[in-house]
Design a protein around this motif. Structure first.
Motif, PDB file in Angstrom:
ATOM      1  N   SER A 133     -16.186-114.841  23.676  1.00  0.00           N
ATOM      2  CA  SER A 133     -17.328-114.537  24.477  1.00  0.00           C
ATOM      3  C   SER A 133     -17.233-113.188  24.750  1.00  0.00           C
ATOM      4  O   SER A 133     -16.655-112.119  24.297  1.00  0.00           O
ATOM      5  CB  SER A 133     -16.757-115.471  26.067  1.00  0.00           C
ATOM      6  OG  SER A 133     -15.615-114.828  26.712  1.00  0.00           O
ATOM      7  N   LEU A 134     -18.889-112.890  25.282  1.00  0.00           N
ATOM      8  CA  LEU A 134     -18.933-111.776  25.722  1.00  0.00           C
ATOM      9  C   LEU A 134     -17.962-110.964  26.627  1.00  0.00           C
ATOM     10  O   LEU A 134     -17.365-109.715  26.757  1.00  0.00           O
ATOM     11  CB  LEU A 134     -20.363-111.279  26.191  1.00  0.00           C
ATOM     12  CG  LEU A 134     -20.676-110.205  27.114  1.00  0.00           C
ATOM     13  CD1 LEU A 134     -20.916-108.942  26.329  1.00  0.00           C
ATOM     14  CD2 LEU A 134     -22.451-109.982  27.893  1.00  0.00           C
ATOM     15  N   GLU A 135     -17.876-111.518  27.696  1.00  0.00           N
ATOM     16  CA  GLU A 135     -16.465-111.659  28.828  1.00  0.00           C
ATOM     17  C   GLU A 135     -15.153-111.053  28.445  1.00  0.00           C
ATOM     18  O   GLU A 135     -14.853-109.985  28.897  1.00  0.00           O
ATOM     19  CB  GLU A 135     -16.312-112.319  29.795  1.00  0.00           C
ATOM     20  CG  GLU A 135     -15.416-111.870  30.776  1.00  0.00           C
ATOM     21  CD  GLU A 135     -15.864-112.714  32.418  1.00  0.00           C
ATOM     22  OE1 GLU A 135     -14.922-112.249  33.433  1.00  0.00           O
ATOM     23  OE2 GLU A 135     -16.203-113.661  32.125  1.00  0.00           O
ATOM     24  N   LYS A 178     -13.508-106.961  27.467  1.00  0.00           N
ATOM     25  CA  LYS A 178     -12.212-107.265  28.258  1.00  0.00           C
ATOM     26  C   LYS A 178     -11.370-106.522  27.272  1.00  0.00           C
ATOM     27  O   LYS A 178     -10.780-105.509  28.061  1.00  0.00           O
ATOM     28  CB  LYS A 178     -11.453-108.514  28.810  1.00  0.00           C
ATOM     29  CG  LYS A 178     -12.112-108.642  30.296  1.00  0.00           C
ATOM     30  CD  LYS A 178     -11.689-110.376  31.108  1.00  0.00           C
ATOM     31  CE  LYS A 178     -12.242-110.939  32.290  1.00  0.00           C
ATOM     32  NZ  LYS A 178     -11.616-111.910  32.162  1.00  0.00           N
ATOM     33  N   ALA A 179     -10.892-106.665  26.246  1.00  0.00           N
ATOM     34  CA  ALA A 179     -10.420-106.767  24.743  1.00  0.00           C
ATOM     35  C   ALA A 179     -10.924-105.080  25.103  1.00  0.00           C
ATOM     36  O   ALA A 179      -9.922-104.412  24.117  1.00  0.00           O
ATOM     37  CB  ALA A 179     -10.586-107.648  24.569  1.00  0.00           C
ATOM     38  N   ALA A 225     -18.863-103.066  17.302  1.00  0.00           N
ATOM     39  CA  ALA A 225     -18.137-104.598  16.469  1.00  0.00           C
ATOM     40  C   ALA A 225     -18.124-105.194  18.174  1.00  0.00           C
ATOM     41  O   ALA A 225     -18.515-106.389  18.320  1.00  0.00           O
ATOM     42  CB  ALA A 225     -16.785-103.787  16.240  1.00  0.00           C
ATOM     43  N   ALA A 226     -17.631-104.676  19.594  1.00  0.00           N
ATOM     44  CA  ALA A 226     -17.452-105.699  20.514  1.00  0.00           C
ATOM     45  C   ALA A 226     -18.475-106.820  21.149  1.00  0.00           C
ATOM     46  O   ALA A 226     -18.859-107.787  21.099  1.00  0.00           O
ATOM     47  CB  ALA A 226     -17.053-105.424  21.807  1.00  0.00           C
ATOM     48  N   ALA A 244      -9.119-101.012  33.091  1.00  0.00           N
ATOM     49  CA  ALA A 244      -9.965-101.649  32.415  1.00  0.00           C
ATOM     50  C   ALA A 244     -10.427-102.542  33.431  1.00  0.00           C
ATOM     51  O   ALA A 244     -11.941-103.041  32.636  1.00  0.00           O
ATOM     52  CB  ALA A 244      -8.346-101.940  31.322  1.00  0.00           C
ATOM     53  N   GLN A 245      -9.262-103.502  33.854  1.00  0.00           N
ATOM     54  CA  GLN A 245      -9.957-105.015  34.626  1.00  0.00           C
ATOM     55  C   GLN A 245     -11.554-104.092  34.804  1.00  0.00           C
ATOM     56  O   GLN A 245     -12.737-104.994  34.702  1.00  0.00           O
ATOM     57  CB  GLN A 245      -9.071-105.258  35.089  1.00  0.00           C
ATOM     58  CG  GLN A 245      -7.702-105.623  34.192  1.00  0.00           C
ATOM     59  CD  GLN A 245      -6.798-106.811  35.578  1.00  0.00           C
ATOM     60  OE1 GLN A 245      -6.658-106.130  36.793  1.00  0.00           O
ATOM     61  NE2 GLN A 245      -5.893-106.394  34.743  1.00  0.00           N
ATOM     62  N   ASP A 246     -11.790-103.152  36.122  1.00  0.00           N
ATOM     63  CA  ASP A 246     -13.146-102.844  36.613  1.00  0.00           C
ATOM     64  C   ASP A 246     -13.870-102.305  36.136  1.00  0.00           C
ATOM     65  O   ASP A 246     -14.969-102.599  35.739  1.00  0.00           O
ATOM     66  CB  ASP A 246     -12.180-101.955  38.072  1.00  0.00           C
ATOM     67  CG  ASP A 246     -11.733-102.412  38.820  1.00  0.00           C
ATOM     68  OD1 ASP A 246     -11.234-103.760  38.464  1.00  0.00           O
ATOM     69  OD2 ASP A 246     -10.916-102.521  39.570  1.00  0.00           O
TER      70      ASP A 246
END
Length: 202
Positions: free
Chosen positions: A89-91, A95-96, A141-142, A179-181
């Motif tokens: 998934s995009l999300e 996140k990664a 790549a993401a 990173a999360q935000d």
């Protein structure tokens, strides 16, 4: 003959140990005060060797910087595309991506301090360019499975710059929170255009 080889091996091992101490001293000083404000004399003092010994191993300060950069890369390897393995998934991929890039900056806490000297040393500019290219490639790549264009890829890489990480940390965020935000901000920006796009193989 065997005794001579033993002496040569022992001498080579001692030389390698001295070189290692010099490189680690250089890295520590760069972390404390930056590259431009570090001198070969200070490196010698930190390593517990003479200035002549430092110059024997590294005839130019730029040689010491190069060795220090290799040491930093081995100590804190930059993230690679494997961080997206198993994530569809995009999300999840955003996140990664953010966790990997900001995690790297969190472990190599002095990157922005070192980057400040990029205009003074060609080798430092090379390190900076390499990091920027790697971060852009990781963003590409993401987003590869979602058909992202160059503008979205560059936006993603820019919002993951070390200056963003450091500014958020100065504001009280942990590296993980930052990173999360940032990942959430990117997802909110990109989900409408990319989440429904036909999937491509990364």
């Amino acid at each position: 003959m065997a005794r001579r080889k033993y002496r040569m091996d022992k001498r080579a091992g001692a030389a390698e140990e001295t070189r290692r101490r010099i490189v680690e001293a250089c890295f520590d000083l760069h972390c404390q005060k930056g590259i431009a404000d570090t001198t070969m004399t200070e490196i010698a003092g930190q390593a517990g060797v003479s200035v002549g010994t430092v110059y024997h191993h590294f005839p130019r300060y730029e040689d010491a910087i190069t060795a220090c950069g290799a040491h930093a890369a081995a100590k804190v390897p930059p993230p690679g595309p494997g961080v997206f393995d198993g994530l569809d998934s995009l999300e999840d991929r955003l996140k990664a991506l953010a966790a990997a890039v900001f995690g790297y900056f969190g472990r190599l806490k002095v990157f922005d301090l070192i980057r400040a000297d990029r205009h003074r040393y060609e080798v430092v500019q090379g390190f900076v360019d390499q990091e920027a290219a790697g971060r852009l490639a990781l963003a590409r790549a993401a987003l590869a499975p979602f058909g992202a264009g160059d503008r979205d890829i560059h936006l993603t890489a820019a919002l993951l710059d070390v200056s963003v990480h450091d500014e958020l940390c100065r504001a009280g965020f942990t590296t993980a929170e930052a990173a999360q935000d940032v990942a959430a901000t990117l997802y909110a920006r990109l989900k409408e255009r990319l989440a429904a796009a036909p999937r491509r193989r990364p």
